[in-house]
Scaffold this active site. Structure first.
Site, PDB file in Angstrom:
ATOM      1  N   LYS A 137       0.844  -1.209   0.000  1.00 41.46           N
ATOM      2  CA  LYS A 137       0.000   0.000   0.000  1.00 41.46           C
ATOM      3  C   LYS A 137       0.871   1.247   0.000  1.00 41.46           C
ATOM      4  O   LYS A 137       0.632   2.183  -0.762  1.00 41.46           O
ATOM      5  CB  LYS A 137      -0.895   0.009   1.251  1.00 41.46           C
ATOM      6  CG  LYS A 137      -1.635   1.311   1.455  1.00 41.46           C
ATOM      7  CD  LYS A 137      -2.428   1.324   2.738  1.00 41.46           C
ATOM      8  CE  LYS A 137      -1.665   1.845   3.917  1.00 41.46           C
ATOM      9  NZ  LYS A 137      -1.433   3.305   3.928  1.00 41.46           N
ATOM     10  N   ASN A 138       1.888   1.246   0.875  1.00 40.01           N
ATOM     11  CA  ASN A 138       2.697   2.457   1.029  1.00 40.01           C
ATOM     12  C   ASN A 138       3.558   2.740  -0.188  1.00 40.01           C
ATOM     13  O   ASN A 138       4.196   3.789  -0.275  1.00 40.01           O
ATOM     14  CB  ASN A 138       3.570   2.364   2.284  1.00 40.01           C
ATOM     15  CG  ASN A 138       2.720   2.453   3.544  1.00 40.01           C
ATOM     16  OD1 ASN A 138       1.621   3.013   3.509  1.00 40.01           O
ATOM     17  ND2 ASN A 138       3.198   1.885   4.632  1.00 40.01           N
TER      18      ASN A 138
ATOM     19  N   ARG B 205      -4.537  10.393   3.037  1.00 40.88           N
ATOM     20  CA  ARG B 205      -3.432  11.343   3.211  1.00 40.88           C
ATOM     21  C   ARG B 205      -2.377  11.184   2.131  1.00 40.88           C
ATOM     22  O   ARG B 205      -1.718  12.158   1.753  1.00 40.88           O
ATOM     23  CB  ARG B 205      -2.736  11.096   4.551  1.00 40.88           C
ATOM     24  CG  ARG B 205      -3.532  11.367   5.745  1.00 40.88           C
ATOM     25  CD  ARG B 205      -2.588  11.320   6.926  1.00 40.88           C
ATOM     26  NE  ARG B 205      -1.512  12.262   6.729  1.00 40.88           N
ATOM     27  CZ  ARG B 205      -1.551  13.522   7.116  1.00 40.88           C
ATOM     28  NH1 ARG B 205      -2.600  13.975   7.740  1.00 40.88           N
ATOM     29  NH2 ARG B 205      -0.531  14.329   6.877  1.00 40.88           N
TER      30      ARG B 205
ATOM     31  N   ASP C 252      -4.600  13.188  11.957  1.00 39.32           N
ATOM     32  CA  ASP C 252      -5.381  11.955  11.961  1.00 39.32           C
ATOM     33  C   ASP C 252      -5.132  11.186  13.243  1.00 39.32           C
ATOM     34  O   ASP C 252      -4.513  11.705  14.174  1.00 39.32           O
ATOM     35  CB  ASP C 252      -5.153  11.123  10.694  1.00 39.32           C
ATOM     36  CG  ASP C 252      -3.762  10.534  10.613  1.00 39.32           C
ATOM     37  OD1 ASP C 252      -3.021  10.631  11.613  1.00 39.32           O
ATOM     38  OD2 ASP C 252      -3.423   9.976   9.568  1.00 39.32           O
TER      39      ASP C 252
ATOM     40  N   ASP D 200       4.810   1.403  11.822  1.00 42.53           N
ATOM     41  CA  ASP D 200       3.595   0.648  11.485  1.00 42.53           C
ATOM     42  C   ASP D 200       3.538  -0.704  12.197  1.00 42.53           C
ATOM     43  O   ASP D 200       2.466  -1.292  12.329  1.00 42.53           O
ATOM     44  CB  ASP D 200       3.514   0.410   9.969  1.00 42.53           C
ATOM     45  CG  ASP D 200       2.987   1.636   9.232  1.00 42.53           C
ATOM     46  OD1 ASP D 200       2.603   2.610   9.897  1.00 42.53           O
ATOM     47  OD2 ASP D 200       2.955   1.612   7.990  1.00 42.53           O
TER      48      ASP D 200
HETATM   49  C1  UD1 Z   1       5.118   7.346   7.798  1.00 45.56           C
HETATM   50  C2  UD1 Z   1       6.247   6.385   8.115  1.00 45.56           C
HETATM   51  C3  UD1 Z   1       6.204   5.287   7.104  1.00 45.56           C
HETATM   52  C4  UD1 Z   1       4.816   4.637   7.165  1.00 45.56           C
HETATM   53  C5  UD1 Z   1       3.718   5.673   6.936  1.00 45.56           C
HETATM   54  C6  UD1 Z   1       2.328   5.105   7.111  1.00 45.56           C
HETATM   55  C7  UD1 Z   1       8.479   6.804   8.997  1.00 45.56           C
HETATM   56  C8  UD1 Z   1       9.687   7.636   8.936  1.00 45.56           C
HETATM   57  N1  UD1 Z   1       7.495   7.090   8.120  1.00 45.56           N
HETATM   58  O1  UD1 Z   1       5.312   7.869   6.504  1.00 45.56           O
HETATM   59  O2  UD1 Z   1       7.212   4.321   7.363  1.00 45.56           O
HETATM   60  O3  UD1 Z   1       4.708   3.615   6.244  1.00 45.56           O
HETATM   61  O4  UD1 Z   1       3.880   6.711   7.874  1.00 45.56           O
HETATM   62  O5  UD1 Z   1       2.025   4.836   8.435  1.00 45.56           O
HETATM   63  O6  UD1 Z   1       8.385   5.909   9.816  1.00 45.56           O
HETATM   64  N2  UD1 Z   1       6.910  15.245   9.402  1.00 45.56           N
HETATM   65  C9  UD1 Z   1       6.984  16.594   9.631  1.00 45.56           C
HETATM   66  N3  UD1 Z   1       7.026  17.427   8.540  1.00 45.56           N
HETATM   67  C10 UD1 Z   1       7.019  16.972   7.270  1.00 45.56           C
HETATM   68  C11 UD1 Z   1       6.949  15.589   7.042  1.00 45.56           C
HETATM   69  C12 UD1 Z   1       6.897  14.747   8.141  1.00 45.56           C
HETATM   70  O7  UD1 Z   1       6.979  17.052  10.758  1.00 45.56           O
HETATM   71  O8  UD1 Z   1       7.077  17.771   6.319  1.00 45.56           O
HETATM   72  C13 UD1 Z   1       6.856  14.338  10.551  1.00 45.56           C
HETATM   73  C14 UD1 Z   1       5.516  13.628  10.645  1.00 45.56           C
HETATM   74  O9  UD1 Z   1       4.552  14.403  11.329  1.00 45.56           O
HETATM   75  C15 UD1 Z   1       5.898  12.367  11.377  1.00 45.56           C
HETATM   76  C16 UD1 Z   1       7.305  12.070  10.843  1.00 45.56           C
HETATM   77  O10 UD1 Z   1       7.797  13.313  10.384  1.00 45.56           O
HETATM   78  O11 UD1 Z   1       5.986  12.593  12.764  1.00 45.56           O
HETATM   79  C17 UD1 Z   1       7.333  11.015   9.754  1.00 45.56           C
HETATM   80  O12 UD1 Z   1       6.732  11.545   8.622  1.00 45.56           O
HETATM   81  P1  UD1 Z   1       6.745  10.839   7.213  1.00 45.56           P
HETATM   82  O13 UD1 Z   1       7.793   9.797   7.121  1.00 45.56           O
HETATM   83  O14 UD1 Z   1       6.705  11.902   6.194  1.00 45.56           O
HETATM   84  O15 UD1 Z   1       5.320  10.174   7.255  1.00 45.56           O
HETATM   85  P2  UD1 Z   1       4.701   9.304   6.161  1.00 45.56           P
HETATM   86  O16 UD1 Z   1       5.181   9.629   4.802  1.00 45.56           O
HETATM   87  O17 UD1 Z   1       3.232   9.337   6.434  1.00 45.56           O
END
Ligand code: UD1
Length: 424
Positions: free
Chosen positions: A22-23, A92, A116, A304
């Site tokens: 999915k990711n 998202r 979320d 996850d």
């Molecule tokens: C994250 C997980 C990913 C997982 C997905 C779905 C990590 C590093 N990432 O990816 O493995 O598959 O959720 O659950 O484990 N953040 C900021 N500013 C930004 C971007 C991110 O503050 O511009 C913070 C987010 O709030 C979060 C962290 O960084 O606390 C990780 O973010 P990110 O890796 O971008 O999240 P996803 O892409 O959703």
């Protein structure tokens, strides 16, 4: 508003197949926007999030045709550039259209997804990176609007190896003028998968799977056929299920090389894990031993997996400490586990879990995908029936979850519950 009725006490045994991640696939779908014509993605899981992402692309003017495990996306010469709140709040990952659209159309207007169930999920690194590449980015009326006649390559240092920011910047940089270097980039297998697809499309990317990605921008990209990487989180879910139920499960299509840390934890918990033809096998013949864990970006322990391993620790022998470093609000489901009799205390980034011999079935609610799966696994080892509500979250990420559980010997049923909106 369907629920799962999970009868505790089953020992899972047999084989289960794992499809595409999915990711990964949601980002690959966004990447198709970078090239006019028909991109075909294979090994696509049949999950709700793929359907919703297909709708995001349709509203951008693409033709999206699903055929069993493949999706054909035909992108017009000039796609639309707006993704509205109605869809973005449901998925998202649709924020991943931001980079491709600004690179391809010169403008992107994407609704801000909001918070979320697992955390605030910032976008500042996506925005700062696009600004570095020369985009003009504003936030107006709940939308992020990015404009650039043509993006220009630049050096971008991410404060944190964000998966989402790395993906958006990679896709934007692929069509930028000149060289972009993304430092402290994410290294997840899903990022490598995206790099491989972009490379096939004609992008010049070096360093896939490392912390430094160098992208030489090109004038245009071509559509391709690409196979989605296997879903390591789903594979790991079945591995945890085998251990919790003291079962014997062969996970076909699972890639153990993407699961080094979680499989190592399962071995420490007492499991036997071995590679086999087409996947790997997980066997367990006793009560698991509690394991400590700390979530970190890949190759660290994935956030996850945290709810799944926390669930495992609730029935393990001993006490464990779990540290969540990625999403600050990922403890919501702990209250649901406590309803099943689990002994868990949280404080800031930490949870202390004292293992219990058994849990006790009760009605609980899934607040997100992995918490939902974790509650079903807990239900399998609880006495009596566990009723897991809001299972549409599980549908978002697990293909045929109930059928696969049943085939492995679990007693799980899906029931539709009448709408109780009149109560509010
Ligand atoms: C994250 C997980 C990913 C997982 C997905 C779905 C990590 C590093 N990432 O990816 O493995 O598959 O959720 O659950 O484990 N953040 C900021 N500013 C930004 C971007 C991110 O503050 O511009 C913070 C987010 O709030 C979060 C962290 O960084 O606390 C990780 O973010 P990110 O890796 O971008 O999240 P996803 O892409 O959703």
């Amino acid at each position: 508003m369907d629920r799962f009725l999970v009868q505790g006490g089953a020992r899972l045994a047999g084989s289960v197949s794992v499809g595409g991640a999915k990711n990964s696939v949601l980002k690959l779908m966004a990447a198709s926007l970078l090239a006019e014509g028909t991109t075909v993605l294979t090994n696509v899981p049949d999950i709700l999030d793929v359907t919703i992402m297909g709708e995001v692309l349709r509203r951008l003017g693409c033709d999206v045709v699903r055929n069993e495990a493949s999706v054909a996306i035909t992108v017009p010469a000039v796609p639309g550039h707006e993704a509205d709140y109605d869809l973005v709040r449901r998925i998202r990952a649709s924020i991943a259209v931001l980079g491709p659209l600004v690179a391809r159309c010169g403008e992107a207007k994407v609704a801000l997804p909001g918070g979320d169930a697992i955390g605030s999920r910032g976008l500042d690194m996506h925005v700062a990176g696009l600004i570095k590449l020369g985009a003009d980015v504003v936030s107006e009326h709940g939308y992020l609007i990015a404009r650039a006649a043509r993006l220009t390559g630049a050096s971008v240092w991410l404060d944190f190896p964000s998966v989402g920011a790395t993906e958006n910047l990679l896709m934007a940089a692929a069509l930028a003028k000149g060289t972009t270097v993304i430092d402290n980039a994410a290294r997840e297998p899903e990022i490598v998968d995206l790099c491989h697809m972009l490379q096939q499309m004609g992008a010049q990317i070096a360093g896939a799977g490392t912390s430094t990605l160098t992208v030489e921008g090109v004038e245009s990209l071509r559509p391709v056929e690409h196979e989605t990487v296997s879903d390591r989180i789903v594979a790991g879910t079945w591995a945890v299920a085998a251990v919790m139920t003291r079962g014997d499960v062969t996970i076909l299509g699972g890639r153990p090389e993407h699961l080094e840390m979680p499989l190592e934890k399962l071995v420490r918990a007492g499991a036997v894990v071995e590679a086999c033809d087409g996947g790997f096998r997980v066997c367990m013949d006793r009560r698991p031993t509690a394991v400590d864990l700390v979530t970190l970006p890949y190759p660290g322990f994935a956030t996850d997996f945290q709810p799944l391993f926390l669930g495992l620790n609730t029935v393990a022998e001993g006490t464990s400490m779990i540290t969540e470093n990625v999403f600050e609000s990922r403890w919501m489901f702990v209250n649901e586990l406590v309803r099943l009799g689990a002994d868990v205390r949280t404080d800031g980034h930490h949870a202390v879990v004292r293992g219990r011999e058994v849990l006790s079935g009760a009605p609980v609610t899934a607040h997100d995908i992995r918490a939902g799966a974790g509650l079903v696994l807990a239900g399998l080892v609880a006495e009596g029936v566990t009723e897991v509500g809001d299972v549409h979250h599980i549908d978002r990420g697990y293909e045929g979850f109930l059928d696969k559980l049943t085939a492995l010997g679990a007693d799980v049923q899906r029931v539709s519950v009448p709408d109780d909106s009149w109560l509010s």
